[in-house]
Motif scaffolding. Sequence first.
Motif, PDB file in Angstrom:
ATOM      1  N   TYR A  17      -7.302   2.196  -6.038  1.00 54.52           N
ATOM      2  CA  TYR A  17      -6.734   3.547  -6.087  1.00 54.52           C
ATOM      3  C   TYR A  17      -7.849   4.550  -5.842  1.00 54.52           C
ATOM      4  O   TYR A  17      -8.857   4.557  -6.545  1.00 54.52           O
ATOM      5  N   ASN A  18      -7.667   5.367  -4.792  1.00 57.93           N
ATOM      6  CA  ASN A  18      -8.688   6.328  -4.391  1.00 57.93           C
ATOM      7  C   ASN A  18     -10.040   5.653  -4.203  1.00 57.93           C
ATOM      8  O   ASN A  18     -11.089   6.166  -4.590  1.00 57.93           O
ATOM      9  N   LEU A  68      -5.392   5.373 -14.083  1.00 56.37           N
ATOM     10  CA  LEU A  68      -4.985   5.862 -12.771  1.00 56.37           C
ATOM     11  C   LEU A  68      -5.004   7.376 -12.613  1.00 56.37           C
ATOM     12  O   LEU A  68      -5.308   7.877 -11.527  1.00 56.37           O
ATOM     13  N   LYS A  78       0.842  -1.191   0.000  1.00 56.57           N
ATOM     14  CA  LYS A  78       0.000   0.000   0.000  1.00 56.57           C
ATOM     15  C   LYS A  78       0.875   1.237   0.000  1.00 56.57           C
ATOM     16  O   LYS A  78       1.849   1.330   0.746  1.00 56.57           O
ATOM     17  N   LEU A  99      -5.536  -3.325  -8.486  1.00 55.57           N
ATOM     18  CA  LEU A  99      -5.170  -2.353  -7.475  1.00 55.57           C
ATOM     19  C   LEU A  99      -6.408  -1.592  -7.052  1.00 55.57           C
ATOM     20  O   LEU A  99      -7.428  -1.584  -7.754  1.00 55.57           O
ATOM     21  N   PRO A 125       3.842   7.446  -5.822  1.00 55.09           N
ATOM     22  CA  PRO A 125       2.496   7.211  -5.303  1.00 55.09           C
ATOM     23  C   PRO A 125       1.992   8.303  -4.373  1.00 55.09           C
ATOM     24  O   PRO A 125       0.785   8.481  -4.231  1.00 55.09           O
ATOM     25  N   ASN A 183      -2.987   6.273  -1.169  1.00 49.20           N
ATOM     26  CA  ASN A 183      -4.293   5.867  -1.680  1.00 49.20           C
ATOM     27  C   ASN A 183      -4.213   4.732  -2.691  1.00 49.20           C
ATOM     28  O   ASN A 183      -5.206   4.396  -3.331  1.00 49.20           O
ATOM     29  N   LEU A 184      -3.035   4.137  -2.862  1.00 49.06           N
ATOM     30  CA  LEU A 184      -2.846   3.075  -3.846  1.00 49.06           C
ATOM     31  C   LEU A 184      -2.512   1.765  -3.135  1.00 49.06           C
ATOM     32  O   LEU A 184      -1.516   1.676  -2.420  1.00 49.06           O
ATOM     33  N   GLN A 185      -3.369   0.745  -3.313  1.00 48.44           N
ATOM     34  CA  GLN A 185      -3.116  -0.596  -2.805  1.00 48.44           C
ATOM     35  C   GLN A 185      -2.972  -1.528  -4.000  1.00 48.44           C
ATOM     36  O   GLN A 185      -3.879  -1.619  -4.825  1.00 48.44           O
ATOM     37  N   PHE A 186      -1.831  -2.204  -4.085  1.00 44.91           N
ATOM     38  CA  PHE A 186      -1.527  -2.985  -5.278  1.00 44.91           C
ATOM     39  C   PHE A 186      -1.220  -4.419  -4.910  1.00 44.91           C
ATOM     40  O   PHE A 186      -0.457  -4.694  -3.980  1.00 44.91           O
ATOM     41  N   LEU A 217       1.259  10.772 -11.201  1.00 45.11           N
ATOM     42  CA  LEU A 217       1.680   9.524 -10.574  1.00 45.11           C
ATOM     43  C   LEU A 217       2.867   8.902 -11.311  1.00 45.11           C
ATOM     44  O   LEU A 217       3.908   8.648 -10.728  1.00 45.11           O
TER      45      LEU A 217
END
Length: 233
Positions: free
Chosen positions: A148-149, A206, A133, A146, A228, A136-139, A215
């Motif tokens: 994102y926001n 994104l 993470k 992912l 990120p 605001n980005l979890q991949f 980004l």
Amino acid sequence: MKALVIDDDDGIIQSVSLCLGLIWPDSDINWCHLGNEGISMVRETSPELVVLDLGLPDISGYDALKSIRSFSKVPVIVLTVRSDEDDVVRAFKLGADDYITKPFRKFEFLARIQSALSKFYPRAEDTGSIKTKYGNLQFDSTLKQLIYNGKTISLTSTESNTLRILLDRQGKIVSYKEIEQELWGHNVPNSVKVIRVYVNRLREKLELNPKNPRLIITEPGIGYSIHPTGPRS
């Protein structure tokens, strides 16, 4: 290994089948001559690999690839006599995982197939996956998605790997050559243009304004960097 070969040349079908049999002796290889039939077979049989010719009797191989990508992330290897730059870039833009020209060399073909499959089906012990993470980005590179926001975004195999390469070196400049070698493990014709296609597709998914990215930042003449938490000042 469950594979599907879409090609109207029986000699190519036989050659591909023999090659795959060298690595996967118990492989289940289906084939067809027509693009529309191939699309249906991908939907109905869920192969682990598709080898696709561009010159099909009924529809363009590009149209077949586009249709397959509308519902499946299966690794697709384009195998064709076409070697023009526009053909290569167009195939990658539509979601091909690799592009090999005929006539092909058996061991190079197998190496590139294995490379594509290893990125799509990573082993549990592989250390190249990322699940992390950043603001605001979890991949999750294994799931190829992912958040994102607050929005869940699905990625193709190569989009996921491109993002993984950048995130693994977040804040640092990653050259086109480094990305090329990590994505394919070998030189790809017009690789810079192909990589730009993938980065632009990531930006479309994104960035709030893909034409003014915040980004994924272009490093002119070199490659890209990812930030990120926002670009460096």
